[in-house]
Design an enzyme around this catalytic site. Structure first.
Site, PDB file in Angstrom:
ATOM      1  N   ARG A   1       0.884  -1.181   0.000  1.00  0.00           N
ATOM      2  CA  ARG A   1       0.000   0.000   0.000  1.00  0.00           C
ATOM      3  C   ARG A   1       0.912   1.219   0.000  1.00  0.00           C
ATOM      4  O   ARG A   1       1.648   1.473   0.964  1.00  0.00           O
ATOM      5  CB  ARG A   1      -0.892   0.011   1.249  1.00  0.00           C
ATOM      6  CG  ARG A   1      -1.818   1.238   1.338  1.00  0.00           C
ATOM      7  CD  ARG A   1      -2.594   1.197   2.642  1.00  0.00           C
ATOM      8  NE  ARG A   1      -3.394   2.382   2.857  1.00  0.00           N
ATOM      9  CZ  ARG A   1      -4.667   2.525   2.505  1.00  0.00           C
ATOM     10  NH1 ARG A   1      -5.277   1.533   1.873  1.00  0.00           N
ATOM     11  NH2 ARG A   1      -5.329   3.633   2.760  1.00  0.00           N
TER      12      ARG A   1
ATOM     13  N   HIS B   1      -7.111   0.875  -6.619  1.00  0.00           N
ATOM     14  CA  HIS B   1      -7.454   0.345  -5.296  1.00  0.00           C
ATOM     15  C   HIS B   1      -8.348  -0.882  -5.513  1.00  0.00           C
ATOM     16  O   HIS B   1      -9.546  -0.867  -5.207  1.00  0.00           O
ATOM     17  CB  HIS B   1      -8.181   1.416  -4.494  1.00  0.00           C
ATOM     18  CG  HIS B   1      -8.190   1.192  -3.011  1.00  0.00           C
ATOM     19  ND1 HIS B   1      -7.676   0.052  -2.415  1.00  0.00           N
ATOM     20  CD2 HIS B   1      -8.681   1.956  -1.979  1.00  0.00           C
ATOM     21  CE1 HIS B   1      -7.842   0.123  -1.098  1.00  0.00           C
ATOM     22  NE2 HIS B   1      -8.445   1.266  -0.818  1.00  0.00           N
TER      23      HIS B   1
ATOM     24  N   ASP C   1     -15.785   9.993  -2.196  1.00  0.00           N
ATOM     25  CA  ASP C   1     -14.527   9.804  -1.471  1.00  0.00           C
ATOM     26  C   ASP C   1     -14.062  11.183  -1.027  1.00  0.00           C
ATOM     27  O   ASP C   1     -14.584  12.202  -1.463  1.00  0.00           O
ATOM     28  CB  ASP C   1     -13.505   9.133  -2.407  1.00  0.00           C
ATOM     29  CG  ASP C   1     -12.252   8.646  -1.672  1.00  0.00           C
ATOM     30  OD1 ASP C   1     -12.208   8.729  -0.438  1.00  0.00           O
ATOM     31  OD2 ASP C   1     -11.313   8.203  -2.360  1.00  0.00           O
TER      32      ASP C   1
ATOM     33  N   GLN D   1     -10.604  -2.517  -2.669  1.00  0.00           N
ATOM     34  CA  GLN D   1     -11.774  -1.702  -2.325  1.00  0.00           C
ATOM     35  C   GLN D   1     -12.904  -1.957  -3.320  1.00  0.00           C
ATOM     36  O   GLN D   1     -14.064  -2.107  -2.939  1.00  0.00           O
ATOM     37  CB  GLN D   1     -11.402  -0.220  -2.339  1.00  0.00           C
ATOM     38  CG  GLN D   1     -12.554   0.722  -2.017  1.00  0.00           C
ATOM     39  CD  GLN D   1     -13.049   0.594  -0.589  1.00  0.00           C
ATOM     40  OE1 GLN D   1     -12.274   0.688   0.342  1.00  0.00           O
ATOM     41  NE2 GLN D   1     -14.347   0.376  -0.411  1.00  0.00           N
TER      42      GLN D   1
ATOM     43  N   ARG E   1     -14.503  -5.290   3.285  1.00  0.00           N
ATOM     44  CA  ARG E   1     -13.085  -5.218   2.938  1.00  0.00           C
ATOM     45  C   ARG E   1     -12.359  -6.459   3.463  1.00  0.00           C
ATOM     46  O   ARG E   1     -11.520  -7.036   2.770  1.00  0.00           O
ATOM     47  CB  ARG E   1     -12.432  -3.959   3.553  1.00  0.00           C
ATOM     48  CG  ARG E   1     -12.858  -2.626   2.975  1.00  0.00           C
ATOM     49  CD  ARG E   1     -12.450  -2.446   1.524  1.00  0.00           C
ATOM     50  NE  ARG E   1     -11.040  -2.735   1.272  1.00  0.00           N
ATOM     51  CZ  ARG E   1     -10.012  -1.947   1.601  1.00  0.00           C
ATOM     52  NH1 ARG E   1     -10.227  -0.799   2.218  1.00  0.00           N
ATOM     53  NH2 ARG E   1      -8.768  -2.299   1.309  1.00  0.00           N
TER      54      ARG E   1
ATOM     55  N   CYS F   1     -15.747   4.792   0.603  1.00  0.00           N
ATOM     56  CA  CYS F   1     -14.645   3.876   0.942  1.00  0.00           C
ATOM     57  C   CYS F   1     -14.045   4.162   2.316  1.00  0.00           C
ATOM     58  O   CYS F   1     -13.347   3.311   2.863  1.00  0.00           O
ATOM     59  CB  CYS F   1     -13.562   3.944  -0.136  1.00  0.00           C
ATOM     60  SG  CYS F   1     -12.953   5.605  -0.461  1.00  0.00           S
TER      61      CYS F   1
END
Length: 314
Positions: A111, A138, A233, A141, A302, A274
């Site tokens: 990440r 991502h 987001d 996600q 997740r 998210c």
């Protein structure tokens, strides 16, 4: 030791470009299975004797918690590594780090900022690598998002969801890609300055044509009409904090609020995010805390989707 045959053993997940819709569906069904197992209180040890290196350049709540708990609960040993702990890209090249980790671990999660770094880790480690977030994609996600949609609506094909805000960010790009693969209608409602780049649009176009997905990108509000879900987001992504004032001014008209939810024309439109959320900016407290908000199911998913991905490839 519990035996489990990984359906895609040895594969890497950098984004969803190289994954077929049927393969994504397999991971989705596996995620639904492991969630049901967890809710029944079942204990499995499918990662016993396995290890995963968790490399984090960026802070994380959901991604780190998901990888560590999912891998540990299955009897595996996760090793967390921040940039303060290892030499990645500093004293030691990403290439060299990858070759060392590849000899010590069963898999790697990364990440961070650069997609190039996660590509190099995959190329030189020779073990499965999972992209836990980069500036470009991502993917974990996106899988949790479509799991949440399938749980709620019972299907994916034919659904329409709209991302409101910064259309170039990694979440919007990953939503576009997975929608094109899975036959979901997807729209980005964003100022023109923040439209996704031509490259990702051209990547998604043939997948959308094959699946029947309709992809729209617009700065006009009417693009949200008929949406089954509105998604947003944060307005300022990690690493772009200096642009905060500019972004808030530019994106304020794109806030998800009660009036916007009504403009979809559907009573059953849900809200997705998210996380983390800056309530009062990209979404109002009223929408975020409403019965239409699925953010906590999405956050829980997740973990289940990440466990499914790891079971699928390690």
């Amino acid at each position: 030791m519990e035996t489990f045959k990984a359906p895609f053993k040895g594969r890497t997940l950098l984004n969803w470009i190289d994954w077929e819709p049927e393969e994504i569906e397999t991971l989705l069904n596996l995620a639904i299975q492991v969630k049901a197992e967890a809710h029944r209180g079942e204990v499995h040890q499918r990662f016993q004797g396995k290890t995963i290196a968790l490399i984090f350049e960026k802070r994380s709540t959901r991604t780190r918690s998901s990888f560590e708990t999912a891998f540990g609960e299955e009897g595996g040993h996760p090793v967390f590594m921040s940039t303060d702990d290892i030499q990645l890209g500093g004293k030691e090249s990403v290439k060299d780090t990858a070759r060392v980790l590849g000899r010590m671990f069963s898999a790697i999660e990364f990440r961070g900022f650069k997609q190039q770094h996660v590509k190099e880790l995959a190329e030189y480690s020779k073990i499965p690598v999972i992209n836990g977030l980069t500036d470009e994609f991502h993917p974990t996600q996106a899988l949790a998002d479509i799991m949440t949609m399938k749980e709620h609506f019972g299907k994916l094909k034919g659904l329409k969801w709209v991302f409101c805000g910064d259309g170039r960010n990694n979440v919007a790009r990953s939503m576009m890609l997975i929608s094109a693969k899975m036959g979901m209608d997807f729209a980005i409602w964003s100022p023109k300055e923040l439209f996704p780049d031509e490259e990702i649009q051209s990547i998604c176009a043939p997948f959308a044509k094959k699946s029947g997905a309709k992809i729209q990108i617009s700065d006009k509000m009417d693009v949200i009409e008929g949406a089954d879900a509105l998604y947003t987001d944060v307005w300022v992504s990690m690493g772009e904090e200096a642009l905060k004032d500019e972004r808030v001014k530019l994106l304020s008209p794109y806030q998800v609020n009660q009036d916007l939810m009504k403009k979809t024309g559907k009573d059953n439109t849900v809200f997705l995010h998210c996380l983390p959320a800056v309530k009062g900016q990209e979404v109002t407290e009223e929408v975020f805390e409403s019965e239409k908000s699925l953010v906590w199911d999405e956050a829980e998913n997740r973990k289940h989707t990440i466990k499914a991905i790891m079971l699928g490839i390690i």
